[in-house]
Scaffold this motif. Structure first.
Motif, PDB file in Angstrom:
ATOM      1  N   LEU A 669      13.487  51.747  33.917  1.00  0.00           N
ATOM      2  CA  LEU A 669      12.998  50.501  33.330  1.00  0.00           C
ATOM      3  C   LEU A 669      12.884  49.430  34.399  1.00  0.00           C
ATOM      4  O   LEU A 669      12.083  48.510  34.303  1.00  0.00           O
ATOM      5  CB  LEU A 669      13.972  50.012  32.256  1.00  0.00           C
ATOM      6  N   ALA A 681      10.226  52.376  28.225  1.00  0.00           N
ATOM      7  CA  ALA A 681      10.524  51.508  27.090  1.00  0.00           C
ATOM      8  C   ALA A 681      10.106  52.195  25.794  1.00  0.00           C
ATOM      9  O   ALA A 681      10.823  52.165  24.794  1.00  0.00           O
ATOM     10  CB  ALA A 681       9.793  50.182  27.253  1.00  0.00           C
ATOM     11  N   LEU A 706      15.195  45.416  29.668  1.00  0.00           N
ATOM     12  CA  LEU A 706      14.308  45.340  28.507  1.00  0.00           C
ATOM     13  C   LEU A 706      13.939  43.884  28.223  1.00  0.00           C
ATOM     14  O   LEU A 706      12.782  43.557  27.996  1.00  0.00           O
ATOM     15  CB  LEU A 706      14.992  45.948  27.283  1.00  0.00           C
ATOM     16  N   ALA A 722       8.127  47.400  25.092  1.00  0.00           N
ATOM     17  CA  ALA A 722       9.383  46.695  25.358  1.00  0.00           C
ATOM     18  C   ALA A 722       9.912  46.044  24.086  1.00  0.00           C
ATOM     19  O   ALA A 722      11.109  46.168  23.766  1.00  0.00           O
ATOM     20  CB  ALA A 722       9.173  45.647  26.444  1.00  0.00           C
TER      21      ALA A 722
END
Lengths: 868, 212
Positions: A669, A681, A706, A722
């Motif tokens: 990520l 994500a 995130l 996301a």
């Protein structure tokens, strides 16, 4: 073919714009040929006959409305065809006395209708349309063709199959040399006009192709060697080659190894060479030329010569016309091919040759072999008594190596397009012909020579040449398909030649970016062959095959084919490598590349549910998990892509969690590649349904990345993934608390405006989760979102969208969302009211958990509100 | 094999293996033995010869590595025979095989170019290409000019590989083209063995002898 004849037609001196066709027997027979061509075109080439002309052919007709029948719309004296082009204009229109026709189909129908007047019609058409090709194909195409000749009708070029011949007739060949030598021999015998002492060949043996040079010299284009004794200088040793005539180092007899080298400039023909070497010759020959020219022009005999057999008839041309054309051709080709030398013997020398006994003998033989009686008859009739000693101007018999002429290839290509192509394909090619001659050159050669079973070397060279074209361009891709290149490439996959297969796949993997090509590959059974190649021990091949599959398997049928032929198992096997060693040997690097391509292919295949299952059964999950540890983005993207695609399956979600892949997903990520982040994500989004996964994400510190992804508002796909991941993760209260630290909620509320639906759905879902903590409700309010009109409209829209899914409905219900939306109906803004009402519809549909009674009550209440 | 002989071979292997970088000393030793065996098959007359002659060498290429093209086999012989004495000596044998079997791309580019440069003028000319390619196309009986296809092929190849546009391939042209597209390494005919024959040869020379 027929209409090539028009070029031979004899026009009256074209003083005015439209010439009249002279009524000579020759023209009449030509007209008949044209007529039968036009008549048959519709039935023989049904597809081409539908091609709509760029401009109509117009002429004054003797036909009247009453001649037309059922397929036509007749009003008074005007007639329109029922057949229309794409814009709805009729393809035939008659407003007496003018008729205009825009397709071959109509043209041939018209000829049928004209019955006994058809000859007159065709004649009128030709007289008034001196450049039919320009009209039929448009000026851009015609300009290409115009190169062929400028003043005669070029319709012939489009319609005839003898294009090749025309293009092939323009270089020095054994016949030409022979004629020239014969004529020189002749003139060296005659005492008073003697130009040379003697002229002889070094060898009496003539090979079947007409050459006298030994085969190993023929490869250099050499045809024969001459020893010439001029009257005034020393003996000359001369080489005649396709490129021209030059002095050599002294070839006196066949079999000598030396003396082949060139010692002079290259001359156009023998005569030019001799003129420059022997002043005596130059002087004599000039006077002779003149005399012969005089003689032949006063003779005025029509020489008609048949060109080799052709199934539909034979082109006949007047001798003079033909010569002119040949000249024209030669000049044009010289011009076109950028100075490439192409020579044909000087016509005067052929005239000289008329009296040669050799010429006559040869002609007899040829006439026999041409085997077309009809034209022979015509010929005899025309030649009459003066047939003795008539030479045939046969240029096409050349069997010597000649330089590749792109023009010639282009012409060949055109021809094959006309014969095999659909009208649209044809037009496309004509348009492209200007800029893509080279492509076709290669393709045509490729098509001829890329035969499986042929030699690998030639095939590989041709394939490499094909790779030079812009294979990512659609025109190229379709051109390859349309000339039958795809079949050839696919056939090559079934050979044993590794290099051919590599070459073929290198092309296929590029052209398979095209949707049509993909389908064609599957239709031709190419995908099976590609899947088979996955078993090959050669790593390059495996990688290429997998990469091609990743392109081809973008539609369901292809993916099914891959599965049915055991492709999934084979692809999974490719994944087996050690991706994360610090230093890889060359061999290991190749393994990694193979695995990467395998992952790419699996990614494409994983779009089908059954394939997901197949990948799991083949043991793909642990292998994917191992590859997930790779440091390379280009490896990670397909791997994570496959995982997130498969994570829609429960079994995968469990496996991803138990195999410890969450850690790697979280790690990636933070990568700086948007695509990779998006897939990670998205994978988390799908997996975070399970509580354990959500906890793992938190444990591996995945919540912060995130949250930070929310700042990438420009990449909507990434944002959607996301926000989705945040939404699912925030189902756990601990995660919400964590997100609070990163101020995720504020950002999320900010995202409630102006986002595409897939983002909004997730954002609202997430906001909903956050709102379960009372403190957050205040934040939402504080952020000012709640009263914003846009927000309300969006939220209701989003809730509506969410509610179409049962799972979402459960959440909405849990949050008492329906009541909230309901309350929005009291909002003074009509827009908010309407969107709220729309959002309610799916809610009510899906709200099975509600008691019907309660629902009814609510609906009644709301209706009363609306009415009020 | 006598102890004496073995010692000689070991010393030889020691010196030669310094030049043949893709083989270790033991492997060189085996290759020398193989060379001696082949040489033994060849010397019928009893006269000592400095190495494998053209005929023997070509039969090796043909039988073990499946090559068929005469011109290419001659080229390979010429390339092995570095000192041009018409014999492949023991040293030339080992060094040649080092490239032939295990050469890096760079070495093999040099090797192939040398094979294709028939007259040794450091250029592959149109004529040389023609000669090497002339057997590569199936002659179409219908075609008016059977050589035309090959001419076409030569032109296409030149267009692709002749970077400096001088109508012939220099080593630089060749190297550049091959680096860009590896398939062009054996552009004018197979002159390197395929993986299966490499494996079987190495197995034959290194493994079987080891077992003895």
């Amino acid at each position: 073919m027929g209409l090539s004849l028009t070029r031979a037609a004899q026009w009256t001196p074209a003083s005015s714009g439209t010439g009249k066709l002279e009524s000579t027997p020759m023209n009449e027979s030509l007209l008949k040929e044209i007529l039968s061509f036009a008549e048959q075109f519709g039935s023989q080439h049904p597809q081409e006959a539908l091609h709509v002309f760029q401009e109509p052919l117009q002429w004054s007709t003797t036909l009247v409305a009453s001649d037309f029948k059922t397929d036509y719309d007749i009003s008074d004296s005007d007639v329109q065809s029922n057949e229309r082009d794409s814009e709805g204009l009729p393809l035939l229109q008659l407003s007496p006395p003018t008729v205009s026709v825009r397709s071959f189909n109509q043209l041939s129908k018209l000829v049928h209708l004209a019955e006994d007047k058809k000859v007159e019609e065709v004649q009128a058409c030709l007289e008034e349309n001196r450049y039919p090709v320009v009209k039929i194909l448009g000026s851009s195409v015609a300009s290409i063709l115009q190169g062929e000749d400028t003043d005669t009708d070029v319709l012939s070029l489009l319609l005839s199959k003898c294009l090749e011949e025309i293009a092939g007739k323009i270089r020095l060949d054994p016949t030409a040399v022979k004629n020239e030598v014969d004529s020189l021999k002749q003139s060296s015998i005659e005492r008073e006009k003697r130009v040379l002492k003697s002229i002889r060949y070094t060898s009496d043996y003539i090979f079947s192709n007409g050459c006298r040079a030994p085969p190993w010299r023929q490869v250099h284009g050499e045809m024969c060697y001459l020893v010439i004794e001029p009257c005034d200088t020393e003996t000359l040793c001369v080489t005649c080659s396709t490129a021209g005539v030059f002095l050599n180092g002294g070839v006196k007899q066949e079999g000598e190894e030396s003396g082949y080298e060139r010692t002079s400039d290259v001359y156009r023909d023998l005569r030019t060479l001799l003129k420059s070497r022997s002043p005596h010759f130059a002087e004599k020959i000039n006077t002779q030329d003149f005399a012969v020219q005089e003689a032949s022009s006063t003779q005025k005999v029509q020489h008609v010569e048949p060109v080799d057999a052709d199934e539909q008839g034979q082109p006949q041309r007047s001798y003079e016309q033909r010569e002119k054309n040949v000249h024209e051709n030669a000049r044009q080709s010289l011009y076109k091919t950028g100075g490439e030398k192409k020579y044909e013997p000087c016509p005067r020398w052929r005239n000289l040759g008329l009296t040669s006994p050799c010429g006559e003998a040869e002609e007899k033989k040829r006439s026999k072999s041409s085997g077309e009686e009809k034209s022979d008859e015509i010929q005899k009739k025309k030649l009459g008594a003066g047939a003795k000693g008539k030479m045939k101007a046969e240029f096409s018999a050349s069997s010597l190596p000649g330089r590749l002429s792109s023009q010639k290839i282009a012409v060949k290509f055109e021809t094959s397009c006309i014969l095999y192509g659909s009208p649209s394909a044809k037009t496309r090619y004509f348009q492209l012909l200007l800029s893509y001659t080279e492509l076709y050159e290669a393709l045509v050669v490729a098509r001829v020579h890329l035969s499986p079973g042929g030699d690998q070397t030639a095939t590989v060279l041709t394939l490499c040449a094909m790779m030079d074209f812009n294979l990512m361009q659609e025109t190229c891709q379709l051109a390859i398909r349309d000339v039958g290149g795809l079949e050839v490439l696919i056939n090559l996959l079934d050979t044993d030649e590794v290099k051919c297969k590599i070459g073929s796949l290198k092309i296929l993997r590029k052209i398979s970016h095209n949707v049509q090509i993909r389908r064609a590959i599957v239709d031709m059974g190419g995908l099976q062959s590609i899947v088979r190649i996955l078993d090959s021990p050669v790593k390059d091949l495996k990688a290429l095959a997998a990469e091609t599959i990743s392109n081809v398997a973008r539609f369901r049928r292809a993916r099914r084919t891959v599965r049915q032929y055991g492709g999934i198992k084979k692809l999974v096997k490719l994944l087996d490598c050690v991706p994360n060693l610090a230093s890889l040997s060359a061999n290991q690097e190749k393994d990694v590349e193979v695995a990467r391509c395998g992952a790419l292919a699996l990614w494409s295949c994983s779009k089908s549910t059954k394939n997901k299952e197949a990948i799991r059964k083949a043991g793909g999950i642990p292998l994917l998990g191992r590859l997930l540890k790779s440091p390379h983005e280009n490896m990670l993207i397909p791997v994570v892509g496959t995982l997130q695609e498969c994570a829609s399956e429960e079994s995968y979600r469990i496996a991803i969690q138990t195999e410890g892949m969450i850690k790697d997903l979280v790690k990636n990520l933070s990568s700086d590649n948007d695509e990779l982040q998006m897939h990670c994500a998205s994978a988390i989004f799908k997996c975070a349904e399970g509580k354990q996964t959500r906890d793992l994400v938190r444990e591996y510190k995945g919540l912060q990345p995130l949250a930070s992804l929310l700042s990438k508002a420009s990449n909507k796909q990434l944002l959607a993934a996301a926000t989705g991941a945040i939404w699912k993760c925030s189902i756990s209260m601990e995660n919400v608390a964590k997100f609070q630290e990163y101020k995720a909620l504020e950002t999320l509320v900010g995202l409630l405006t102006d986002q595409p639906e897939e983002v909004l759905v997730n954002v609202v879902g997430a906001v909903g989760e956050f709102a379960r903590i009372p403190a957050n409700k205040a934040i939402i309010r504080k952020c000012g979102g709640i009263t914003s009109l846009a927000l309300l409209v969006n939220v209701t829209n989003a809730v509506g969208a969410c509610a179409t899914d049962m799972d979402n409905m459960a959440i909405i219900d849990q949050l008492d969302g329906v009541r909230l939306v309901w309350s929005l109906l009291k909002n003074p803004s009509a827009e908010v009211q309407s969107s709220a009402a729309w959002a309610l519809c799916p809610c009510i549909n899906n709200a099975k958990i509600w008691g019907p009674f309660q629902a009814m009550k609510e609906i009644l209440a709301s209706l009363s509100q609306l009415v009020a | 094999m006598s102890a004496m002989n073995r010692k000689v071979i070991q010393t030889l292997a020691e010196t030669i293996s310094k030049h043949a970088e893709h083989f270790n000393k033991t492997e060189v030793e085996f290759l020398i033995r193989e060379f001696n065996v082949l040489l033994g098959e060849q010397t019928v007359s009893g006269r000592a010869v400095p190495g494998l002659d053209r005929g023997k060498f070509r039969s090796i290429l043909h039988n073990i590595f499946g090559m068929t093209d005469d011109m290419i086999m001659d080229g390979v012989f010429r390339t092995f025979d570095k000192d041009n004495d018409s014999f492949v000596s023991m040293k030339e044998w080992v060094e040649g095989l080092s490239v032939f079997l295990r050469g890096t791309l760079e070495e093999q580019i040099k090797y192939c170019f040398h094979v294709y440069d028939l007259n040794g003028d450091n250029y592959v000319s149109r004529e040389e290409m023609f000669h090497m390619l002339k057997n590569s196309l199936i002659r179409q009986p219908t075609e008016e000019d059977p050589d035309e296809g090959i001419k076409d092929l030569v032109e296409i190849t030149l267009k692709k590989m002749d970077y400096d546009h001088d109508g012939r391939l220099s080593f630089t042209d060749f190297e550049k083209s091959v680096r860009e597209e590896n398939l062009l390494l054996e552009a004018f005919g197979t002159c390197l063995p395929d993986t299966t024959s490499i494996e079987s040869f190495e197995h034959h020379v290194f493994q079987e002898q080891l077992e003895q």
